[in-house]
Design a protein around this motif. Structure first.
Motif, PDB file in Angstrom:
ATOM      1  N   ARG A   7       0.835  -1.210   0.000  1.00  0.00           N
ATOM      2  CA  ARG A   7       0.000   0.000   0.000  1.00  0.00           C
ATOM      3  C   ARG A   7       0.864   1.253   0.000  1.00  0.00           C
ATOM      4  O   ARG A   7       0.544   2.249  -0.672  1.00  0.00           O
ATOM      5  N   ILE A  10       2.101   1.754  -3.515  1.00  0.00           N
ATOM      6  CA  ILE A  10       1.021   2.279  -4.360  1.00  0.00           C
ATOM      7  C   ILE A  10       0.817   3.763  -4.107  1.00  0.00           C
ATOM      8  O   ILE A  10       0.654   4.561  -5.040  1.00  0.00           O
ATOM      9  N   ARG A  11       0.833   4.157  -2.819  1.00  0.00           N
ATOM     10  CA  ARG A  11       0.698   5.576  -2.488  1.00  0.00           C
ATOM     11  C   ARG A  11       1.844   6.390  -3.066  1.00  0.00           C
ATOM     12  O   ARG A  11       1.651   7.517  -3.533  1.00  0.00           O
ATOM     13  N   THR A  14       1.218   6.857  -6.710  1.00  0.00           N
ATOM     14  CA  THR A  14       0.097   7.768  -6.923  1.00  0.00           C
ATOM     15  C   THR A  14       0.503   9.208  -6.614  1.00  0.00           C
ATOM     16  O   THR A  14       0.172  10.144  -7.350  1.00  0.00           O
ATOM     17  N   ARG A  15       1.231   9.380  -5.518  1.00  0.00           N
ATOM     18  CA  ARG A  15       1.645  10.718  -5.091  1.00  0.00           C
ATOM     19  C   ARG A  15       2.591  11.359  -6.093  1.00  0.00           C
ATOM     20  O   ARG A  15       2.547  12.573  -6.322  1.00  0.00           O
ATOM     21  N   HIS A  17       2.592  10.703  -9.243  1.00  0.00           N
ATOM     22  CA  HIS A  17       1.901  10.697 -10.537  1.00  0.00           C
ATOM     23  C   HIS A  17       2.537   9.720 -11.531  1.00  0.00           C
ATOM     24  O   HIS A  17       2.297   9.839 -12.747  1.00  0.00           O
ATOM     25  N   LEU A  19       1.896   6.460 -11.774  1.00  0.00           N
ATOM     26  CA  LEU A  19       0.840   5.603 -12.311  1.00  0.00           C
ATOM     27  C   LEU A  19       0.011   6.348 -13.351  1.00  0.00           C
ATOM     28  O   LEU A  19      -0.286   5.814 -14.434  1.00  0.00           O
ATOM     29  N   THR A  20      -0.340   7.587 -13.057  1.00  0.00           N
ATOM     30  CA  THR A  20      -1.101   8.392 -14.017  1.00  0.00           C
ATOM     31  C   THR A  20      -0.303   8.590 -15.298  1.00  0.00           C
ATOM     32  O   THR A  20      -0.853   8.511 -16.408  1.00  0.00           O
ATOM     33  N   ALA A 126       1.701  -2.066 -12.435  1.00  0.00           N
ATOM     34  CA  ALA A 126       1.274  -0.801 -13.045  1.00  0.00           C
ATOM     35  C   ALA A 126       1.644  -0.761 -14.524  1.00  0.00           C
ATOM     36  O   ALA A 126       0.861  -0.283 -15.363  1.00  0.00           O
ATOM     37  N   SER A 130      -1.158  -0.592 -17.422  1.00  0.00           N
ATOM     38  CA  SER A 130      -1.153   0.578 -18.306  1.00  0.00           C
ATOM     39  C   SER A 130      -0.987   0.167 -19.758  1.00  0.00           C
ATOM     40  O   SER A 130      -1.666   0.702 -20.654  1.00  0.00           O
TER      41      SER A 130
END
Length: 256
Positions: A7, A10-11, A14-15, A17, A19-20, A126, A130
């Protein structure tokens, strides 16, 4: 398994960016590649007569077929996509580039296995997710503009390519256990994969090289049997396990 470590990774993705960025990158090429394959003959025809463009060049372009469209996605996303994946993976795995960061993780995470596996598994998942999103976008745009593409074979090709991406992240893990810092980790990972790609050009080695798996994305929808890529898939799976074991051992033996 300590789920908190996963976790946390993953954070982190995400933090930052990451993954985005992966999702947007592959989705963009998934949409743009078939669109360009569809529009390119018309674009070349419109440019005929412009200085430097010979008349009739548009007629020399191959027909935009569904298989060619998905192959265009692979060609456009392959090099930059793998480099992006290596960069994202190295950002998590290059723990010893900063003494403060290295000490922080080693004090709070007990054992090299717990140190390595979350930072391998989350970026690898990821990358596969993606890339698959990009494939589905490419499939949908191809279906809309060019013609039908078998979804099952397309997803099977994504599975084989995903195995290669997982293998590439495992290569990064091993390199990170031997070299300190993000630039050296990314650089030597690229060198290792390029050498493997060159080695895969040899007829005796080719069908067993994990780099061969990338070709499955366009080959399977074109009618090539999946069995042709099983040797490379086995090599990728075994190679990933070996690389991770060596990476865990490398991080375990390294002093901060």
């Amino acid at each position: 398994m300590n789920t908190a470590l996963y976790r946390n990774e993953i954070r982190r993705m995400t933090r930052t960016h990451s993954l985005t960025g992966l999702l947007v990158f592959f989705a963009f090429f998934g949409a743009a590649s078939p669109l360009l394959a569809f529009l390119l003959p018309d674009l070349m025809a419109a440019m005929e007569g412009v200085e430097g463009v010979q008349p009739g060049m548009s007629g020399l372009l191959p027909e935009a077929t569904p298989v060619a469209a998905i192959g265009s996605y692979v060609e456009n996303a392959q090099t930059l996509g793998v480099l992006f994946v290596l960069l994202v993976a190295a950002a998590g795995l290059a723990l010893d580039g900063s003494p403060g960061r290295s000490t922080f993780y080693r004090v709070r995470v007990f054992g090299p296995t717990a140190l390595v596996l979350p930072r391998f598994a989350v970026p690898a998942a990821a990358a596969v997710a993606s890339y698959t999103v990009g494939v589905l976008v490419a499939w949908a745009v191809t279906l809309l503009l060019i013609g039908e593409l078998p979804l099952g074979a397309t997803l099977a090709g994504a599975l084989f390519t995903g195995l290669f991406l997982v293998f590439a992240v495992a290569v990064t893990a091993l390199v990170a256990s031997r070299f300190r810092g993000l630039p050296s980790t990314v650089g030597f990972s690229v060198v290792a994969l390029v050498l493997l790609l060159l080695l895969g050009q040899l007829p005796v080695v080719g069908e067993w090289s994990p780099t061969t798996l990338v070709a499955a994305q366009a080959a399977l929808p074109g009618g090539v049997p999946a069995a042709d890529f099983l040797p490379a898939a086995v090599s990728a799976l075994v190679g990933t396990a070996v690389l991770l074991a060596l990476a865990v051992r490398g991080f375990g033996s390294r002093e901060t």
